[in-house]
Design a protein around this motif. Structure first.
Motif, PDB file in Angstrom:
ATOM      1  N   THR A   1       0.839  -1.197   0.000  1.00 30.63           N
ATOM      2  CA  THR A   1       0.000   0.000   0.000  1.00 30.63           C
ATOM      3  C   THR A   1       0.876   1.250   0.000  1.00 30.63           C
ATOM      4  O   THR A   1       1.848   1.333   0.747  1.00 30.63           O
ATOM      5  CB  THR A   1      -0.895   0.032   1.252  1.00 30.63           C
ATOM      6  N   ASN A   2       0.540   2.202  -0.859  1.00 26.73           N
ATOM      7  CA  ASN A   2       1.267   3.473  -0.896  1.00 26.73           C
ATOM      8  C   ASN A   2       0.904   4.310   0.327  1.00 26.73           C
ATOM      9  O   ASN A   2      -0.282   4.506   0.620  1.00 26.73           O
ATOM     10  CB  ASN A   2       0.934   4.251  -2.165  1.00 26.73           C
ATOM     11  N   ILE A   3       1.924   4.806   1.007  1.00 28.72           N
ATOM     12  CA  ILE A   3       1.718   5.540   2.253  1.00 28.72           C
ATOM     13  C   ILE A   3       2.702   6.699   2.346  1.00 28.72           C
ATOM     14  O   ILE A   3       3.848   6.592   1.914  1.00 28.72           O
ATOM     15  CB  ILE A   3       1.923   4.614   3.481  1.00 28.72           C
ATOM     16  N   HIS A   4       2.222   7.788   2.929  1.00 28.15           N
ATOM     17  CA  HIS A   4       3.134   8.843   3.364  1.00 28.15           C
ATOM     18  C   HIS A   4       3.028   8.938   4.871  1.00 28.15           C
ATOM     19  O   HIS A   4       1.930   9.091   5.431  1.00 28.15           O
ATOM     20  CB  HIS A   4       2.787  10.193   2.743  1.00 28.15           C
TER      21      HIS A   4
ATOM     22  N   PHE B   1       4.549  -1.226   3.727  1.00 25.74           N
ATOM     23  CA  PHE B   1       4.095  -0.124   2.899  1.00 25.74           C
ATOM     24  C   PHE B   1       5.171   0.332   1.927  1.00 25.74           C
ATOM     25  O   PHE B   1       6.364   0.199   2.198  1.00 25.74           O
ATOM     26  CB  PHE B   1       3.700   1.076   3.774  1.00 25.74           C
ATOM     27  N   LYS B   2       4.720   0.897   0.814  1.00 24.60           N
ATOM     28  CA  LYS B   2       5.616   1.606  -0.093  1.00 24.60           C
ATOM     29  C   LYS B   2       5.523   3.073   0.283  1.00 24.60           C
ATOM     30  O   LYS B   2       4.473   3.695   0.127  1.00 24.60           O
ATOM     31  CB  LYS B   2       5.203   1.402  -1.547  1.00 24.60           C
ATOM     32  N   THR B   3       6.592   3.630   0.816  1.00 25.54           N
ATOM     33  CA  THR B   3       6.541   4.983   1.354  1.00 25.54           C
ATOM     34  C   THR B   3       6.943   6.026   0.319  1.00 25.54           C
ATOM     35  O   THR B   3       7.758   5.764  -0.567  1.00 25.54           O
ATOM     36  CB  THR B   3       7.444   5.114   2.590  1.00 25.54           C
ATOM     37  N   PHE B   4       6.367   7.228   0.474  1.00 27.34           N
ATOM     38  CA  PHE B   4       6.645   8.348  -0.426  1.00 27.34           C
ATOM     39  C   PHE B   4       7.078   9.542   0.410  1.00 27.34           C
ATOM     40  O   PHE B   4       6.318  10.036   1.239  1.00 27.34           O
ATOM     41  CB  PHE B   4       5.409   8.695  -1.253  1.00 27.34           C
ATOM     42  N   SER B   5       8.293   9.991   0.188  1.00 26.26           N
ATOM     43  CA  SER B   5       8.847  11.099   0.964  1.00 26.26           C
ATOM     44  C   SER B   5       8.422  12.458   0.426  1.00 26.26           C
ATOM     45  O   SER B   5       8.537  13.463   1.131  1.00 26.26           O
ATOM     46  CB  SER B   5      10.375  11.019   0.979  1.00 26.26           C
TER      47      SER B   5
ATOM     48  N   GLU C   1      -2.967   7.464   3.271  1.00 24.83           N
ATOM     49  CA  GLU C   1      -2.989   6.801   1.961  1.00 24.83           C
ATOM     50  C   GLU C   1      -3.405   7.778   0.870  1.00 24.83           C
ATOM     51  O   GLU C   1      -3.289   7.460  -0.314  1.00 24.83           O
ATOM     52  CB  GLU C   1      -3.959   5.617   1.966  1.00 24.83           C
ATOM     53  N   HIS C   2      -3.888   8.933   1.276  1.00 23.60           N
ATOM     54  CA  HIS C   2      -4.390   9.912   0.306  1.00 23.60           C
ATOM     55  C   HIS C   2      -3.691  11.253   0.493  1.00 23.60           C
ATOM     56  O   HIS C   2      -3.401  11.662   1.607  1.00 23.60           O
ATOM     57  CB  HIS C   2      -5.895  10.090   0.447  1.00 23.60           C
TER      58      HIS C   2
ATOM     59  N   ARG D   1     -20.440  13.662  -5.425  1.00 25.72           N
ATOM     60  CA  ARG D   1     -19.333  12.723  -5.512  1.00 25.72           C
ATOM     61  C   ARG D   1     -18.047  13.336  -4.988  1.00 25.72           C
ATOM     62  O   ARG D   1     -17.730  14.485  -5.297  1.00 25.72           O
ATOM     63  CB  ARG D   1     -19.122  12.272  -6.961  1.00 25.72           C
ATOM     64  N   SER D   2     -17.300  12.543  -4.233  1.00 27.97           N
ATOM     65  CA  SER D   2     -15.955  12.940  -3.837  1.00 27.97           C
ATOM     66  C   SER D   2     -15.022  11.774  -4.150  1.00 27.97           C
ATOM     67  O   SER D   2     -15.417  10.609  -4.065  1.00 27.97           O
ATOM     68  CB  SER D   2     -15.892  13.281  -2.344  1.00 27.97           C
ATOM     69  N   GLN D   3     -13.815  12.102  -4.532  1.00 27.10           N
ATOM     70  CA  GLN D   3     -12.834  11.087  -4.917  1.00 27.10           C
ATOM     71  C   GLN D   3     -11.496  11.412  -4.290  1.00 27.10           C
ATOM     72  O   GLN D   3     -10.961  12.504  -4.475  1.00 27.10           O
ATOM     73  CB  GLN D   3     -12.695  11.013  -6.443  1.00 27.10           C
ATOM     74  N   GLY D   4     -10.961  10.490  -3.527  1.00 26.07           N
ATOM     75  CA  GLY D   4      -9.660  10.678  -2.932  1.00 26.07           C
ATOM     76  C   GLY D   4      -8.544  10.556  -3.948  1.00 26.07           C
ATOM     77  O   GLY D   4      -8.689   9.850  -4.959  1.00 26.07           O
ATOM     78  N   ILE D   5      -7.441  11.255  -3.716  1.00 25.67           N
ATOM     79  CA  ILE D   5      -6.260  11.160  -4.573  1.00 25.67           C
ATOM     80  C   ILE D   5      -5.225  10.329  -3.820  1.00 25.67           C
ATOM     81  O   ILE D   5      -4.671  10.790  -2.809  1.00 25.67           O
ATOM     82  CB  ILE D   5      -5.676  12.553  -4.877  1.00 25.67           C
ATOM     83  N   PRO D   6      -4.971   9.097  -4.264  1.00 23.30           N
ATOM     84  CA  PRO D   6      -4.046   8.230  -3.524  1.00 23.30           C
ATOM     85  C   PRO D   6      -2.610   8.750  -3.576  1.00 23.30           C
ATOM     86  O   PRO D   6      -2.187   9.386  -4.552  1.00 23.30           O
ATOM     87  CB  PRO D   6      -4.158   6.878  -4.266  1.00 23.30           C
ATOM     88  N   VAL D   7      -1.874   8.492  -2.526  1.00 21.62           N
ATOM     89  CA  VAL D   7      -0.443   8.778  -2.512  1.00 21.62           C
ATOM     90  C   VAL D   7       0.217   7.951  -3.614  1.00 21.62           C
ATOM     91  O   VAL D   7      -0.120   6.784  -3.813  1.00 21.62           O
ATOM     92  CB  VAL D   7       0.167   8.405  -1.133  1.00 21.62           C
ATOM     93  N   GLY D   8       1.120   8.579  -4.356  1.00 26.27           N
ATOM     94  CA  GLY D   8       1.821   7.871  -5.416  1.00 26.27           C
ATOM     95  C   GLY D   8       1.146   7.904  -6.762  1.00 26.27           C
ATOM     96  O   GLY D   8       1.679   7.416  -7.755  1.00 26.27           O
ATOM     97  N   SER D   9      -0.071   8.493  -6.816  1.00 24.21           N
ATOM     98  CA  SER D   9      -0.778   8.576  -8.102  1.00 24.21           C
ATOM     99  C   SER D   9      -0.463   9.876  -8.826  1.00 24.21           C
ATOM    100  O   SER D   9       0.009  10.829  -8.216  1.00 24.21           O
ATOM    101  CB  SER D   9      -2.284   8.488  -7.867  1.00 24.21           C
TER     102      SER D   9
END
Length: 270
Positions: free
Chosen positions: A6-9, A186-190, A250-251, A262-270
């Motif tokens: 899972t992409n995570i910050h 997790f796959k982390t994003f700095s 995650e977002h 409607r609401s849509q989350g923007i995932p980390v890493g996208s």
């Protein structure tokens, strides 16, 4: 079978366990900013209950309250003629016993390119209504990131909240890289991109919003739906709250359309 991570910050290490209240600068006290400030008061109270030192919020806005602001924005008839920032901060300080600050100036560099005084903070939240202001803020935060060294108020995050009549978005970005822990799960994003770095070209080519001051509430409602600002403010506050509460996300933002709910989350890493 290989498991997809899972992409995570992960929240900046100091902000996860601060020893002092976290300095937050909110830029803009209009439709979104005035509603966001109440949400930040609720976040602050909740953090204090969790034995966290809470938030130290500074609100920047040079506008004064007019008849068009009463009702749609969080201002009363008796507050007309006051600075928006002062009215909000005085009200919240009386309500919750905080010592938050109002700055009745625009958050902008001077004619020599110098950044505003006393503008150091860990988190910046922009609630402005022009494209130019976002580029100005991005430039100031870039300059601020090169100073303060390991100071506790060194800029870490920028949350931009914006909207049109029925739609809006919130984009959480890092200013530079935030060191991430090693994780097998997790796959982390700095680094999280800002609205300017990711959508700068689209912003410049988009149709500019009419920023002529409205003379009445009826006129302002033709420009922005009644609940678009408060919905954007609460979604943005929820993003921050969950980041503080869990220490990760995650977002990195969201898109909202109130016409179709409607609401849509923007995932980390996208």
């Amino acid at each position: 079978m290989k498991t997809t991570k899972t992409n995570i910050h992960f929240l900046d290490n100091y902000l996860a366990s601060p020893t002092n209240p976290i300095r937050v600068i909110v830029i803009g006290a209009g439709g979104t900013g005035s509603k966001l400030m109440t949400a930040l008061m609720e976040i602050n109270h909740s953090l204090l209950e969790l034995e966290h030192p809470g938030l130290d919020v500074h609100l920047w806005d040079d506008d004064m309250i007019t008849s068009a602001n009463v009702g749609r924005q969080r201002f009363a008839e008796s507050e007309k003629g006051l600075y928006k920032a002062q009215a909000i901060i005085n009200r919240l300080n009386r309500w919750s016993g905080t010592n938050w600050k109002a700055v009745t100036k625009k958050f902008e560099s001077d004619s020599h390119g110098n950044i505003p005084e006393n503008s150091a903070a860990s988190i910046y939240i922009s609630c402005t209504d022009t494209v130019a202001s976002r580029f100005e803020i991005a430039e100031i935060l870039n300059k601020l990131s090169k100073g303060y060294g390991n100071h506790r108020d060194k800029v870490k995050y920028w949350l931009d909240l914006g909207n049109t009549k029925f739609t809006g978005q919130g984009i959480l970005s890092t200013i530079g890289k935030i060191e991430q822990p090693t994780s097998k799960k997790f796959k982390t994003f700095s680094q999280l991109p800002s609205i300017v770095s990711e959508y700068g070209t689209a912003l410049k080519s988009s149709e500019q919003q009419d920023n002529t001051p409205s003379c009445s509430l009826a006129e302002s409602l033709l420009k922005q739906d009644l609940f678009i600002n408060s919905t954007i403010a609460h979604l943005g506050a929820s993003l921050l709250w969950n980041l503080f509460k869990t220490g990760m996300t995650e977002h990195r933002g969201f898109f909202l359309n109130l016409q179709n709910f409607r609401s849509q989350g923007i995932p980390v890493g996208s």
